[in-house]
Enzyme design. Structure first.
Site, PDB file in Angstrom:
ATOM      1  N   ASP A   1       0.846  -1.191   0.000  1.00  0.00           N
ATOM      2  CA  ASP A   1       0.000   0.000   0.000  1.00  0.00           C
ATOM      3  C   ASP A   1       0.883   1.243   0.000  1.00  0.00           C
ATOM      4  OD1 ASP A   1      -2.447   1.360   0.080  1.00  0.00           O
ATOM      5  OD2 ASP A   1      -2.379   1.528   2.269  1.00  0.00           O
TER       6      ASP A   1
ATOM      7  N   ASP B   1       1.695   4.945  -5.577  1.00  0.00           N
ATOM      8  CA  ASP B   1       1.031   6.224  -5.312  1.00  0.00           C
ATOM      9  C   ASP B   1       1.840   7.363  -5.923  1.00  0.00           C
ATOM     10  OD1 ASP B   1      -0.222   8.471  -4.395  1.00  0.00           O
ATOM     11  OD2 ASP B   1      -0.059   7.977  -2.259  1.00  0.00           O
TER      12      ASP B   1
ATOM     13  N   GLU C   1      -3.241   5.520  -8.236  1.00  0.00           N
ATOM     14  CA  GLU C   1      -4.089   6.547  -7.608  1.00  0.00           C
ATOM     15  C   GLU C   1      -4.096   7.798  -8.465  1.00  0.00           C
ATOM     16  OE1 GLU C   1      -4.385   9.148  -3.479  1.00  0.00           O
ATOM     17  OE2 GLU C   1      -3.702   7.070  -3.379  1.00  0.00           O
TER      18      GLU C   1
ATOM     19  N   HIS D   1      -9.519   4.859  -0.439  1.00  0.00           N
ATOM     20  CA  HIS D   1      -8.575   4.912   0.679  1.00  0.00           C
ATOM     21  C   HIS D   1      -9.216   5.747   1.783  1.00  0.00           C
ATOM     22  CE1 HIS D   1      -4.584   3.578  -1.210  1.00  0.00           C
ATOM     23  NE2 HIS D   1      -5.533   3.294  -2.084  1.00  0.00           N
TER      24      HIS D   1
ATOM     25  N   ASN E   1     -10.221   0.594   1.751  1.00  0.00           N
ATOM     26  CA  ASN E   1      -9.112   0.446   2.684  1.00  0.00           C
ATOM     27  C   ASN E   1      -9.572   0.870   4.072  1.00  0.00           C
ATOM     28  OD1 ASN E   1      -7.676  -0.192   0.403  1.00  0.00           O
ATOM     29  ND2 ASN E   1      -6.138   1.414   0.650  1.00  0.00           N
TER      30      ASN E   1
ATOM     31  N   THR F   1      -7.691   2.878  10.344  1.00  0.00           N
ATOM     32  CA  THR F   1      -7.778   3.590  11.618  1.00  0.00           C
ATOM     33  C   THR F   1      -8.735   2.931  12.601  1.00  0.00           C
ATOM     34  OG1 THR F   1      -7.202   5.679  10.555  1.00  0.00           O
ATOM     35  CG2 THR F   1      -8.312   5.815  12.681  1.00  0.00           C
TER      36      THR F   1
END
Length: 279
Positions: A82, A104, A134, A202, A225, A228
């Site tokens: 990731d 990314d 992305e 994301h 994704n 948290t």
């Protein structure tokens, strides 16, 4: 052995109307719990090694951990890099046994992002694995601000990079602890109208669960994704385990007490992404 590529789990999701969770890992305890949760829900899972995970544990070690879990799992497991930021980092992940690379380049000018992502997609496909890119920048809670994905640029990006999945910026934010936000559905529909590539969200922890469920079943968003909210569950479980017996010092015994609460939290996440055909 149920090791899978990203394309192998996202294409069925796109066709059948569900989504697959990309669960952000930080160590053995959470990744093991995520696979147990996926097995309990009988769904695929994407184990993700992001920058903070890689700063703690080297990619070659993470690759072996992910593959070990996949080889003993009863459901498909994707070993996913990731937010890889360089070709070298993506190449190291490929050499370490990862089955999916997320490059990314979203902070870079469009032409540079397309060129670099296309090169990594070509490398991944030559090795028989998948690539996620992305387009549009997804910001961070309390940090960098997002830049929404332009549908026309997304269409160009999808065609010219040949990615297997495309992460988009549609109101999502990394590291958001509450679910007071929400995604820009008109922008999602505009992007869907110009590309058939599976879409990725994301910063999914900040998306209300009802919206996650609805979009998983009724849009081209095939991967959310989640990090948290599961880190918060792990932290709560770890504090409870430590505080339950201040005299206990064996970390294996302490960490063992985090397993069931993290499995339960991950199962709640996974349930929202199921299609109508599997409940």
């Amino acid at each position: 052995m149920t090791l899978a590529t990203l394309a192998e789990v996202l294409q069925p999701a796109l066709k059948q109307g569900h989504a697959v969770a990309g669960l952000v890992t930080l160590g053995w305890e959470d990744m093991r719990a995520y696979v147990a949760a996926a097995e309990a829900e009988n769904v695929p899972v994407i184990l993700q090694a992001g920058p903070s995970c890689r700063a703690h544990t080297p990619l070659p070690v993470l690759g072996k951990m992910f593959r070990h879990l996949a080889e003993h799992a009863s459901v498909p497991v994707v070993a996913h890099l990731d937010h890889g930021y360089t070709m070298d980092e993506c190449k190291e992940a490929l050499d370490s046994g990862f089955t999916s690379l997320m490059f990314d380049g979203s902070r870079k000018p469009l032409a540079q992002n397309i060129a670099e992502t296309a090169a990594i997609a070509e490398m991944a496909h030559a090795a028989g694995i998948s690539c996620e890119g992305e387009i549009g920048f997804v910001g961070y809670s309390g940090g960098e601000q997002s830049a929404g994905t332009d549908p026309e640029e997304a269409a160009q990006f999808a065609v010219e990079t040949n990615v297997d999945a495309m992460a988009i910026s549609v109101g999502n934010v990394h590291l958001q602890e509450d679910k007071d936000g929400g995604l820009d559905e008109p922008r999602i529909r505009a992007i869907e109208a110009v590309t058939s590539v599976p879409l990725v969200i994301h910063g999914g922890s900040g998306v209300p669960v009802d919206q996650r469920r609805r979009l998983a079943q009724g849009s081209s968003i095939c991967k959310f994704n989640i990090g948290t909210e599961l880190r918060m569950a792990f932290g709560d479980a770890l504090r409870n385990a430590v505080n339950a017996d201040p005299a206990r010092f064996d970390r294996v015994a302490i960490l063992k007490d985090t397993h069931d609460p993290v499995v339960a939290a991950a199962r709640r996440v996974l349930t929202a992404f199921k299609g109508t055909e599997n409940g």
